[in-house]
Each structure stands twice: as C-alpha cells, then as structure tokens.
Scaffold this motif. Structure first.
Motif, short mmCIF file in Angstrom:
data_model
loop_
_atom_site.label_atom_id
_atom_site.label_comp_id
_atom_site.label_asym_id
_atom_site.label_seq_id
_atom_site.Cartn_x
_atom_site.Cartn_y
_atom_site.Cartn_z
N GLY A 24 0.78 -1.23 0.00
CA GLY A 24 0.00 0.00 0.00
C GLY A 24 0.81 1.28 0.00
O GLY A 24 0.24 2.37 0.00
N GLU A 57 -6.16 4.11 -9.48
CA GLU A 57 -6.09 2.69 -9.12
C GLU A 57 -6.53 2.42 -7.69
O GLU A 57 -7.02 1.33 -7.39
CB GLU A 57 -4.65 2.19 -9.33
CG GLU A 57 -4.26 2.14 -10.80
CD GLU A 57 -2.80 1.75 -10.99
OE1 GLU A 57 -2.15 1.44 -9.98
OE2 GLU A 57 -2.33 1.77 -12.13
N ARG A 58 -6.36 3.36 -6.81
CA ARG A 58 -6.80 3.24 -5.42
C ARG A 58 -6.11 2.10 -4.66
O ARG A 58 -6.63 1.63 -3.66
CB ARG A 58 -8.32 3.07 -5.34
CG ARG A 58 -9.11 4.23 -5.98
CD ARG A 58 -8.91 5.52 -5.23
NE ARG A 58 -9.44 6.67 -5.94
CZ ARG A 58 -10.66 7.18 -5.73
NH1 ARG A 58 -11.46 6.63 -4.86
NH2 ARG A 58 -11.06 8.25 -6.40
N ALA A 59 -4.97 1.64 -5.15
CA ALA A 59 -4.23 0.59 -4.44
C ALA A 59 -3.21 1.19 -3.48
O ALA A 59 -2.73 0.51 -2.58
CB ALA A 59 -3.52 -0.32 -5.44
#
Length: 275
Positions: A24, A57-59
């Motif tokens: 993350g 991407e929101r990763a």
C-alpha cells in the motif's frame, strides 16, 4: 480524482522516476543524483501522470517522494528547462507553467497522504514539491530555498504563494519567496516548514515508517481529511462546517466506522478496509 478509466493502459515503466510499490506504499524516487535530481520536462510530466494513475487505481494508501544521492531536488534543470524555455513562444511557456502547476495540484488532490523525505537541497521547484506534500520529514542536512526571484521570476511559482503562507504564515513566506534565501533544517522546523526533523541520514527511513503507519490506517478517513484541509482553506466557517457535516455523515455509513465500533466492543485492534 475519478477512478474510472478509458482505453489507456497502465504505465509499466517510468523513464524519469523510480517507482516501488509494496503493502500500500508507493515510493517515488527522483533519479538524477549527478544533477542533484534537477527536474526536466519529462520528470514533471511523469510526476503528473504517475499521480493521476495511482489516484485512479486506489491501491496506494501513502506515497513517499524522495531523491537519490546527495539531495532531494535542486529544482528545474538550468540547461534542459531554463535554457530551453528561452526558445519557447508564449503559448508553449503557458503550457509548461500549467504543467508544473498540475504536478502540485496532483500532489494536493491525490486521495492518499504524500510524505516528502528531504535531505540536502530542496530548491526552486524541489522546495515547492516538498511544500505541496502533506508531511515533510527532513534530516539536519536539509535546506529549502525558493529561488524563483533569483532567476528573475515571480516567487509565486507552482502555487508557492498560495501554499507557503498557509504553512509558515505570511511574514515568513514573504521573506522566503521575495529573497530566496536558504532555510536550513533547524529554522525550517522552527517556522513549521518541517513536520518531523530526524537524525542525519534517517529521513528516508522515518518517511517510510510514517507511510506504513498511514497505509495501515483508515484510508478513506485520511483521504477525506486531506480533501477538507485543501478545500476549506478559502471557505467561510459556515460553508466549512456544512462540508464537514456532509462528509462525516457519509463516512458514518462506511465499513471503517462500523469496524471501529466492533473492534472497540470486542476489545481488539480495528482492521481497517479503507471503505
């Protein structure tokens, strides 16, 4: 930034940056150590595009921005940018200056915290990149210099005249942007330009530790806090508290809010999902 994409594919190789993703946390490193990581047209464009991709991407839950070698970033390359801009017409100059501003906006508007790990020089555009970050972790070798007036340009470059007074106050910002004098780490810490002052050589490590802490936390809560901090800078109080109320009401419908209650009543640490 919207998570929806069109036909463009994910970039797998960045020519002007080193990008590492783990658990993350994105670590983005400027990689021109022989030039004190001076920025080029390509480096600006890569930073702009990378932040947009990571936001969609929101990763990524936290990002560390660092510089390889002896310093963080010495600003725009004298030959490849300053020299090159002398040959550009007005339309191209506007395009270039808008692009540099887009990088700063991307740092401020991305939905994850950005931590600048600063050692050595952070000058010109490098100082503004650090300023735009949510946290500035620096060691005693760090020195910040907003050098724009030293080259005959406005000190208010890339949003510096907007951001710096809000971080250190108008008096200090006026001095730093007008005169372009360097600010070394102890003074930078005293006036609030540095979030955390580390031991020498430990800024990158401390920034990574902070990024891991943030990545393990409630990502949606952090994203909304960052968004409100930026949005409410120019709002009257009535508008700000109304925006706060709407935001909190939405977050109260989220999984993380329920998870806190379950963890508290179950006497265990919360397992944040970022939803």
């Amino acid at each position: 930034m919207s998570p929806f994409t069109g036909s463009a594919t994910r970039t797998t190789r960045w020519r002007h940056l080193r990008v590492d993703l783990a658990d993350g946390v994105a670590t983005v490193t400027l990689t021109r150590p022989d030039k004190l990581n001076a920025l080029t047209f390509g480096a600006y464009a890569d930073l702009r595009d990378l932040l947009a991709e990571l936001s969609r991407e929101r990763a990524v839950r936290a990002l560390v921005l660092a510089g390889e070698g002896r310093g963080f970033c010495s600003g725009g390359d004298v030959d490849e940018i300053i020299g090159a801009t002398l040959a550009l017409d007005t339309a191209r100059l506007i395009d270039f200056n808008r692009m540099t501003g887009q990088v700063v906006r991307a740092v401020r508007e991305c939905p994850f915290p950005v931590i600048a790990a600063v050692h050595g020089v952070a000058a010109g555009a490098g100082a503004v990149l650090a300023l735009a970050a949510d946290f500035r972790v620096a060691d005693p070798t760090a020195r910040f210099a907003f050098l724009f007036t030293r080259v005959g340009l406005s000190g208010g470059d890339m949003g510096a005249a907007y951001l710096l007074p809000r971080v250190v106050g108008l008096g200090h910002a006026t001095r730093l942007l007008m005169l372009g004098d360097p600010v070394r780490a102890p003074e930078a810490a005293r006036i609030g330009l540095i979030s955390e002052l580390t031991e020498e050589g430990r800024a990158d490590e401390a920034a990574r530790n902070l990024a891991r802490r943030l990545a393990e936390g409630p990502a949606l809560a952090y994203a909304q806090t960052k968004a409100l901090l930026t949005a409410e800078l120019d709002m009257p109080l009535a508008a700000a508290v109304e925006l706060d109320a709407s935001t909190q009401a939405l977050l109260m419908t989220g999984d993380d809010y329920r998870e806190f209650h379950a963890a508290f009543t179950g006497k265990r640490p919360p397992r944040w999902s970022g939803r």
